[in-house]
Design an enzyme around this catalytic site. Structure first.
Site, PDB file in Angstrom:
ATOM      1  N   SER A   9      -7.627   1.558   0.519  1.00  8.69           N
ATOM      2  CA  SER A   9      -7.545   1.903  -0.909  1.00  8.69           C
ATOM      3  C   SER A   9      -8.953   2.034  -1.484  1.00  8.69           C
ATOM      4  CB  SER A   9      -6.804   0.812  -1.677  1.00  8.69           C
ATOM      5  OG  SER A   9      -7.046   0.968  -3.062  1.00  8.69           O
ATOM      6  N   HIS A  34      -6.102   5.998   0.734  1.00  6.26           N
ATOM      7  CA  HIS A  34      -5.156   5.620  -0.339  1.00  6.26           C
ATOM      8  C   HIS A  34      -5.873   5.733  -1.675  1.00  6.26           C
ATOM      9  CE1 HIS A  34      -1.478   3.587  -1.715  1.00  6.26           C
ATOM     10  NE2 HIS A  34      -2.245   2.943  -2.563  1.00  6.26           N
ATOM     11  N   ASP A  36      -5.589   5.260  -5.509  1.00  6.94           N
ATOM     12  CA  ASP A  36      -4.798   4.586  -6.560  1.00  6.94           C
ATOM     13  C   ASP A  36      -5.078   5.220  -7.913  1.00  6.94           C
ATOM     14  OD1 ASP A  36      -5.106   1.545  -4.774  1.00  6.94           O
ATOM     15  OD2 ASP A  36      -3.234   2.576  -5.267  1.00  6.94           O
ATOM     16  N   MET A  38      -4.286   5.354 -11.762  1.00  7.26           N
ATOM     17  CA  MET A  38      -3.722   4.463 -12.782  1.00  7.26           C
ATOM     18  C   MET A  38      -4.037   5.028 -14.169  1.00  7.26           C
ATOM     19  SD  MET A  38      -4.848   0.799 -11.188  1.00  7.26           S
ATOM     20  CE  MET A  38      -4.564   0.420  -9.468  1.00  7.26           C
ATOM     21  N   HIS A  67      -1.263   7.506  -4.698  1.00  8.29           N
ATOM     22  CA  HIS A  67      -0.291   6.572  -5.279  1.00  8.29           C
ATOM     23  C   HIS A  67      -0.364   6.696  -6.794  1.00  8.29           C
ATOM     24  CE1 HIS A  67       0.808   2.013  -5.817  1.00  8.29           C
ATOM     25  NE2 HIS A  67       1.732   2.826  -6.298  1.00  8.29           N
ATOM     26  N   MET A  69       0.394   5.659 -10.174  1.00  4.52           N
ATOM     27  CA  MET A  69       0.864   4.592 -11.060  1.00  4.52           C
ATOM     28  C   MET A  69       0.665   5.089 -12.492  1.00  4.52           C
ATOM     29  SD  MET A  69      -0.738   1.427  -8.893  1.00  4.52           S
ATOM     30  CE  MET A  69      -1.911   2.503  -8.076  1.00  4.52           C
ATOM     31  N   MET A 138       5.371  -2.386  -2.739  1.00  4.54           N
ATOM     32  CA  MET A 138       4.273  -3.111  -3.387  1.00  4.54           C
ATOM     33  C   MET A 138       4.410  -4.600  -3.100  1.00  4.54           C
ATOM     34  SD  MET A 138       2.462  -0.811  -4.648  1.00  4.54           S
ATOM     35  CE  MET A 138       1.287  -1.914  -5.425  1.00  4.54           C
ATOM     36  N   GLY A 143      -1.866  -2.541 -10.283  1.00  7.33           N
ATOM     37  CA  GLY A 143      -2.863  -2.473 -11.352  1.00  7.33           C
ATOM     38  C   GLY A 143      -4.236  -2.897 -10.896  1.00  7.33           C
ATOM     39  N   PHE A 144      -4.291  -3.806  -9.933  1.00  6.96           N
ATOM     40  CA  PHE A 144      -5.611  -4.301  -9.545  1.00  6.96           C
ATOM     41  C   PHE A 144      -5.681  -4.616  -8.050  1.00  6.96           C
ATOM     42  CE2 PHE A 144      -7.225  -4.549 -13.778  1.00  6.96           C
ATOM     43  CZ  PHE A 144      -6.094  -4.752 -14.571  1.00  6.96           C
ATOM     44  N   GLY A 145      -6.857  -4.460  -7.480  1.00  7.23           N
ATOM     45  CA  GLY A 145      -7.087  -4.918  -6.116  1.00  7.23           C
ATOM     46  C   GLY A 145      -7.366  -6.417  -6.142  1.00  7.23           C
ATOM     47  N   GLY A 146      -7.418  -7.011  -4.945  1.00  4.34           N
ATOM     48  CA  GLY A 146      -7.836  -8.416  -4.837  1.00  4.34           C
ATOM     49  C   GLY A 146      -6.798  -9.447  -5.221  1.00  4.34           C
ATOM     50  N   ASP A 176       1.542  -2.360   0.384  1.00  2.00           N
ATOM     51  CA  ASP A 176       0.368  -2.171  -0.461  1.00  2.00           C
ATOM     52  C   ASP A 176       0.104  -3.377  -1.358  1.00  2.00           C
ATOM     53  OD1 ASP A 176      -0.403   0.493  -2.891  1.00  2.00           O
ATOM     54  OD2 ASP A 176      -1.537  -1.237  -2.203  1.00  2.00           O
ATOM     55  N   GLY A 177      -0.999  -4.077  -1.013  1.00  4.08           N
ATOM     56  CA  GLY A 177      -1.424  -5.128  -1.938  1.00  4.08           C
ATOM     57  C   GLY A 177      -1.550  -6.488  -1.287  1.00  4.08           C
ATOM     58  N   GLY A 178      -2.767  -7.040  -1.291  1.00  3.30           N
ATOM     59  CA  GLY A 178      -2.981  -8.404  -0.807  1.00  3.30           C
ATOM     60  C   GLY A 178      -2.928  -8.566   0.696  1.00  3.30           C
ATOM     61  N   GLY A 198      -7.552  -2.709   0.315  1.00  2.00           N
ATOM     62  CA  GLY A 198      -8.807  -2.404  -0.380  1.00  2.00           C
ATOM     63  C   GLY A 198      -9.791  -3.533  -0.120  1.00  2.00           C
TER      64      GLY A 198
HETATM   65  C1  DX5 Z   1      -2.741  -2.104  -6.659  1.00  2.00           C
HETATM   66  C2  DX5 Z   1      -2.995  -0.949  -5.729  1.00  2.00           C
HETATM   67  C3  DX5 Z   1      -3.278  -1.396  -4.312  1.00  2.00           C
HETATM   68  C4  DX5 Z   1      -4.484  -2.246  -4.236  1.00  2.00           C
HETATM   69  C5  DX5 Z   1      -4.666  -2.796  -2.845  1.00  2.00           C
HETATM   70  O1  DX5 Z   1      -2.127  -1.606  -7.805  1.00  2.00           O
HETATM   71  O2  DX5 Z   1      -1.850  -0.128  -5.668  1.00  2.00           O
HETATM   72  O3  DX5 Z   1      -3.469  -0.239  -3.492  1.00  2.00           O
HETATM   73  O4  DX5 Z   1      -5.606  -1.486  -4.593  1.00  2.00           O
HETATM   74  O5  DX5 Z   1      -5.850  -3.504  -2.885  1.00  2.00           O
HETATM   75  P1  DX5 Z   1      -6.008  -4.930  -2.202  1.00  2.00           P
HETATM   76  O6  DX5 Z   1      -5.953  -4.646  -0.728  1.00  2.00           O
HETATM   77  O7  DX5 Z   1      -7.353  -5.375  -2.680  1.00  2.00           O
HETATM   78  O8  DX5 Z   1      -4.890  -5.791  -2.670  1.00  2.00           O
HETATM   79 ZN    ZN Z   2      -1.805   1.611  -4.140  1.00  2.00          ZN
END
Ligand code: DX5
Ligand code: ZN
Length: 219
Positions: A9, A34, A36, A38, A67, A69, A138, A143-146, A176-178, A198
């Site tokens: 991502s 990927h 993202d 938003m 993706h 969003m 998901m 909304g956010f990475g990390g 996707d995510g975490g 990401g």
């Molecule tokens: C969150 C995004 C994910 C996110 C993944 O809304 O859709 O793609 O960026 O990032 P990490 O791997 O940092 O959770």
């Molecule tokens: Zn995503």
């Protein structure tokens, strides 16, 4: 042996160097990029749109896994197709008619994904499941990475995989995510085909993205 695909991502990339970052990801063995998108409305964050995706297209031949969003999403789908998206993934809650939006994406000769938030039931997907190329599960609230991986996602992936096997559908499951080095093996074993990451890819091992992609693939 299942061949896992990695879709880094770029939300976690250096936004001042996105072209160079994409070239690094390709060289590091990424299977997809990927992206993202938003809008600050569907999710409480704002990232990039079609002009930036269009400017990034020339940096790589590997597929842009976009993706969306954003809501409403239907009227913007063609803009992302024209900008160079290869896969366009939308959320059911972002369109008045999910099947019509899926048909529009396919009419533009793009692969179509449907993304389910943690609280969105698989039941939302089943009426259109035979029309999609990919399901994006998901494992964080978008909304956010990390963020931290939501453990209940494992069961959701298993249920979806069982349904796809029952219906004999060859549809890819993307998560996707975490995702990190500790949970990626169990995510793959539960039925995931594509991992989005990401933070783990860009931040682990002093930012050695080639090593981080290899570790995620090797699980
Ligand atoms: C969150 C995004 C994910 C996110 C993944 O809304 O859709 O793609 O960026 O990032 P990490 O791997 O940092 O959770
Ligand atoms: Zn995503």
């Amino acid at each position: 042996m299942q061949k896992i695909k990695i879709s880094p991502s770029i939300l976690s990339a250096d936004f001042s160097q996105l072209g160079a970052e994409i070239k690094k990801l390709e060289a590091a063995g990424a299977d997809l990029i990927h992206v993202d998108v938003m809008d600050g409305h569907f999710v409480p964050n704002l990232t990039i749109g079609p002009p930036i995706i269009k400017s990034l297209r020339k940096f790589t031949k590997i597929p842009f896994d976009v993706h969306l969003m954003i809501s409403p999403v239907h009227k913007y789908i063609k803009d992302y197709a024209d900008a160079g998206a290869d896969i366009i993934t939308i959320h059911p809650e972002a369109t008045d008619n999910l099947l019509e939006s899926i048909k529009l994406i396919k009419s533009l000769n793009k692969k179509v994904g449907v993304s389910l938030n943690p609280e969105t039931s698989l039941d939302e997907l089943y009426p259109v499941i035979s029309q999609v190329d990919l399901v994006l599960i998901m494992s964080v609230n978008p909304g956010f990475g990390g963020q931290k991986f939501i453990q209940e996602t494992i069961d959701k992936i298993k249920k979806l995989k069982a349904k796809l096997n029952e219906l004999n559908l060859k549809i890819e499951i993307e998560v996707d995510g975490g995702i990190n080095f500790e949970n990626s093996k169990s995510i793959i074993q539960s039925g995931a085909d594509i991992l989005v990451s990401g933070t783990t890819i860009f931040k682990s091992n002093k930012g050695n993205i080639k090593k981080n992609i290899e570790i995620l693939k090797s699980n």
